[in-house]
Design a protein around this motif. Structure first.
Motif, PDB file in Angstrom:
ATOM      1  N   ILE A  26       0.838  -1.198   0.000  1.00  0.00           N
ATOM      2  CA  ILE A  26       0.000   0.000   0.000  1.00  0.00           C
ATOM      3  C   ILE A  26       0.874   1.249   0.000  1.00  0.00           C
ATOM      4  O   ILE A  26       0.644   2.199  -0.738  1.00  0.00           O
ATOM      5  N   TYR A  30       1.007   4.129  -2.933  1.00  0.00           N
ATOM      6  CA  TYR A  30       0.701   5.538  -2.748  1.00  0.00           C
ATOM      7  C   TYR A  30       1.920   6.425  -2.966  1.00  0.00           C
ATOM      8  O   TYR A  30       1.787   7.579  -3.337  1.00  0.00           O
ATOM      9  N   MET A 155      -5.888   5.893   4.635  1.00  0.00           N
ATOM     10  CA  MET A 155      -5.010   5.161   3.731  1.00  0.00           C
ATOM     11  C   MET A 155      -3.552   5.328   4.144  1.00  0.00           C
ATOM     12  O   MET A 155      -2.773   4.372   4.143  1.00  0.00           O
ATOM     13  N   ASN A 160      -6.923   0.362   5.170  1.00  0.00           N
ATOM     14  CA  ASN A 160      -7.491   0.398   3.822  1.00  0.00           C
ATOM     15  C   ASN A 160      -9.010   0.268   3.830  1.00  0.00           C
ATOM     16  O   ASN A 160      -9.704   0.903   3.030  1.00  0.00           O
ATOM     17  N   ALA A 190      -7.526   2.833  -4.083  1.00  0.00           N
ATOM     18  CA  ALA A 190      -7.606   2.104  -2.817  1.00  0.00           C
ATOM     19  C   ALA A 190      -8.020   0.653  -3.047  1.00  0.00           C
ATOM     20  O   ALA A 190      -7.477  -0.270  -2.424  1.00  0.00           O
ATOM     21  N   SER A 194      -5.786  -2.859  -2.531  1.00  0.00           N
ATOM     22  CA  SER A 194      -6.326  -3.981  -1.759  1.00  0.00           C
ATOM     23  C   SER A 194      -6.463  -5.239  -2.615  1.00  0.00           C
ATOM     24  O   SER A 194      -7.111  -6.204  -2.201  1.00  0.00           O
TER      25      SER A 194
END
Length: 231
Positions: A26, A30, A155, A160, A190, A194
């Motif tokens: 994650i 990002y 986030m 998440n 997002a 995931s």
């Protein structure tokens, strides 16, 4: 601030013998998309003017006093002096005290929103979450923006599931042609972070089909192709 210029946590390169950490994935995702995230915060700062201008018209002396108090930390905020914007300069109070002292006024409520944006820019996502949750903008564009920024804070904190929940709230108004497509894109990212590519594609298709004139729509065919959806 989908996107605020913030320091992102670094990613750790894994050896072939180590199991991948979902949080690292994650963070890496990002980090790759942080330029997109920075755009949201810019829009967030503009939206508050519309909200505050509207509510001020319907308030009396208490609101005027709160608005006067709010004007001082706003100047620090515009100058990016975030600590003084939050805590005051020793003579004038900051957003945090205004939110408490003038609770129940539009300016006091808006101080919570400002506080959340300040904390986001400072990388303090825990307090950003608290401030955005204290803000009540239900039924307004700035309320949708706050939900979206709350999603970003979640986030960044590695939650998440709550991020997706907040992004869904931010995109509930189908008639909002500014905020909704912006956070639909964040919702898609997002979902992708995931490993839920089907829902990510659904979010991207909504942007392409329902908001074809939005800034985000121009990249949706590319995003969908990247996810293996070629029409």
């Amino acid at each position: 601030m989908a996107n605020s210029a913030r320091n992102q946590p670094g990613t750790v390169r894994k050896s072939s013998q180590q199991e991948p950490n979902p949080l690292d994935n994650i963070e890496a995702f990002y980090e790759k998309n942080k330029k997109t995230i920075s755009t949201v915060t810019t829009v967030a700062l503009a939206v508050i003017v519309l909200y505050f201008g509207y509510t001020k018209m319907y308030k009396g002396p208490a609101e005027e006093k709160a608005a006067t108090a709010l004007s001082f930390p706003q100047l620090y905020f515009q100058a990016d002096s975030l600590n003084m914007a939050l805590n005051g300069d020793g003579k004038n109070v900051g957003f945090l005290k205004i939110a408490k002292k003038f609770d129940g006024t539009a300016a006091g409520n808006l101080a919570n929103y400002y506080s959340g944006v300040c904390y986001m820019k400072m990388g303090d996502y825990k307090n950003a979450i608290k401030s955005f949750k204290d803000f009540n903008g239900k039924g307004t564009m700035v309320g949708s923006m706050a939900d979206g920024l709350l999603g970003e804070a979640y986030m960044e904190s590695g939650d998440n599931a709550k991020a997706i929940e907040s992004f869904k709230k931010a995109t509930a108004d189908k008639d909002d042609i500014l905020v909704t497509p912006m956070f639909l894109y964040q919702l898609g990212l997002a979902y992708e972070a995931s490993n839920n590519n089907n829902d990510a594609k659904a979010a991207f298709k909504r942007i392409r089909d329902e908001y074809p004139r939005s800034m985000q729509a121009r990249d949706m065919d590319k995003e969908l192709a990247r996810l293996g959806d070629v029409e």
